[in-house]
Design an enzyme around this catalytic site. Structure first.
Site, PDB file in Angstrom:
ATOM      1  N   LYS A  69       0.717  -0.840   0.028  1.00  0.00           N
ATOM      2  CA  LYS A  69      -0.056  -0.089   0.053  1.00  0.00           C
ATOM      3  C   LYS A  69       1.046   1.523  -0.132  1.00  0.00           C
ATOM      4  O   LYS A  69       1.100   2.305  -0.538  1.00  0.00           O
ATOM      5  CB  LYS A  69      -1.136  -0.127   1.196  1.00  0.00           C
ATOM      6  CG  LYS A  69      -2.165  -0.560   1.085  1.00  0.00           C
ATOM      7  CD  LYS A  69      -3.058  -1.039   1.877  1.00  0.00           C
ATOM      8  CE  LYS A  69      -3.904  -1.759   2.246  1.00  0.00           C
ATOM      9  NZ  LYS A  69      -4.888  -1.509   3.158  1.00  0.00           N
ATOM     10  N   ASP A 106     -10.223   2.302   2.068  1.00  0.00           N
ATOM     11  CA  ASP A 106     -10.094   1.922   3.494  1.00  0.00           C
ATOM     12  C   ASP A 106     -11.651   2.528   4.373  1.00  0.00           C
ATOM     13  O   ASP A 106     -12.119   2.033   5.473  1.00  0.00           O
ATOM     14  CB  ASP A 106      -9.019   1.523   4.393  1.00  0.00           C
ATOM     15  CG  ASP A 106      -7.874   0.126   3.537  1.00  0.00           C
ATOM     16  OD1 ASP A 106      -9.448   0.000   2.686  1.00  0.00           O
ATOM     17  OD2 ASP A 106      -6.677  -0.104   3.262  1.00  0.00           O
TER      18      ASP A 106
END
Ligand code: ATR
Length: 274
Positions: A69, A106
């Site tokens: 990420k 997220d």
């Protein structure tokens, strides 16, 4: 028939990922000509492999998961404000002009899981207590602040990491990890973002007696679905929310970015993934 739109998730390891199940379910539901696969790429190969996947294998976009990420950031031509603030990208799109756009879904996943399951939950009412200061916590804290949380009480085993995050916004107050039971009075949300309570991990040791009975208790761990934290909270009467919903909801904006449709999280999808 329209051209096949190829997408996938890249991680290392990746074989336990539930994302292919989720995206392939939505593709079938919406009669789309697409595919979504799990690709195992070690971190040292990510920046060389991604251009090959786009240019020679004609992928349109990817989800990135552990440990990619942050590593993917230099490859993006544009990173939206959310991903910049979180400091990590979990979704990329290769645009028709070849440029790579990066975002992070997220925070959306965490907030919309609560919105779907507890539509009347008021994020602005009181402080949220967040346990852990890793990547998941960063996204959740960003989501909570955007949703109007007046204060975040942040506790992490390694205090320095909580202090660093607290420096990014005056509403974040770092406290020592051993204060986790004492600091619950007045909170309207408690979130565990650590791996404590997960199958094979140590238990999360916390006493909920100071937590108001109407506070929502959330765990990002979803194996087991009902962690000891959630069982204890439920037994004393608190509303609880399991970790699987965040995973399902974070997938929605990614699917929308690649396929142009905002899909829904249904009980049937949840049952399939569980
Ligand atoms: P993620 O991306 O899932 O958040 P991470 O970035 O590795 O994963 O963060 C893991 C979090 O769980 C951290 O807050 C970590 O605390 P430290 O910063 O002190 O490492 C926390 N954590 C992991 N194991 C823990 C344990 N045994 N006790 C308390 N906290 C723990």
């Amino acid at each position: 028939m329209s051209d096949l739109i190829k997408t996938g998730v890249i991680g290392h390891p990746i074989k336990h990922s539930k994302s292919p199940l989720i995206h392939n379910y939505w593709m079938k539901e919406h009669h789309l000509n697409g595919s979504y696969e799990a690709l195992d790429i070690p971190p040292e190969e990510l920046l060389t492999q991604l251009p090959i996947l786009f240019d020679q294998h004609f992928y349109t976009g990817f989800n990135l998961t552990i440990p990619h990420k942050e590593l993917v950031l230099p490859l993006c031509d544009e990173i939206d404000e959310t991903a910049q603030k979180i400091g990590a990208v979990n979704t990329i799109l290769r645009r028709p002009d070849g440029s790579i756009f990066g975002t992070n879904t997220d925070a959306f996943g965490f907030i919309y899981n609560i919105k779907q399951n507890y539509p009347h939950f008021d994020f602005t009412k009181n402080a949220a207590v967040v346990l852990g200061a890793g990547g998941a916590a960063k996204a959740i804290i960003h989501g909570l602040l955007e949703a109007g949380a007046p204060q975040i009480i942040l506790l992490n085993r390694t205090r320095e990491k909580a202090d660093l995050l607290a420096k990014t916004d005056a509403r974040i107050i770092a406290q020592d990890w051993d204060q986790r039971s004492a600091c619950l009075s007045g909170a309207n949300l408690l979130v565990n973002t650590t791996a404590l309570g997960m199958q094979g991990q140590a238990a999360l040791d916390i006493n909920l007696s100071k937590l108001p009975l109407d506070a929502l208790v959330s765990d990002i761990v979803y194996a087991p679905l009902m962690t000891d934290l959630l069982l204890t909270a439920q037994q004393r009467g608190n509303p609880v929310i399991t970790g699987i919903g965040m995973l399902l909801h974070q997938a929605r904006p990614a699917f929308k970015l690649w396929y142009g449709i905002m899909p829904e999280v249904s009980p049937a999808l949840e049952a399939l993934v569980l």
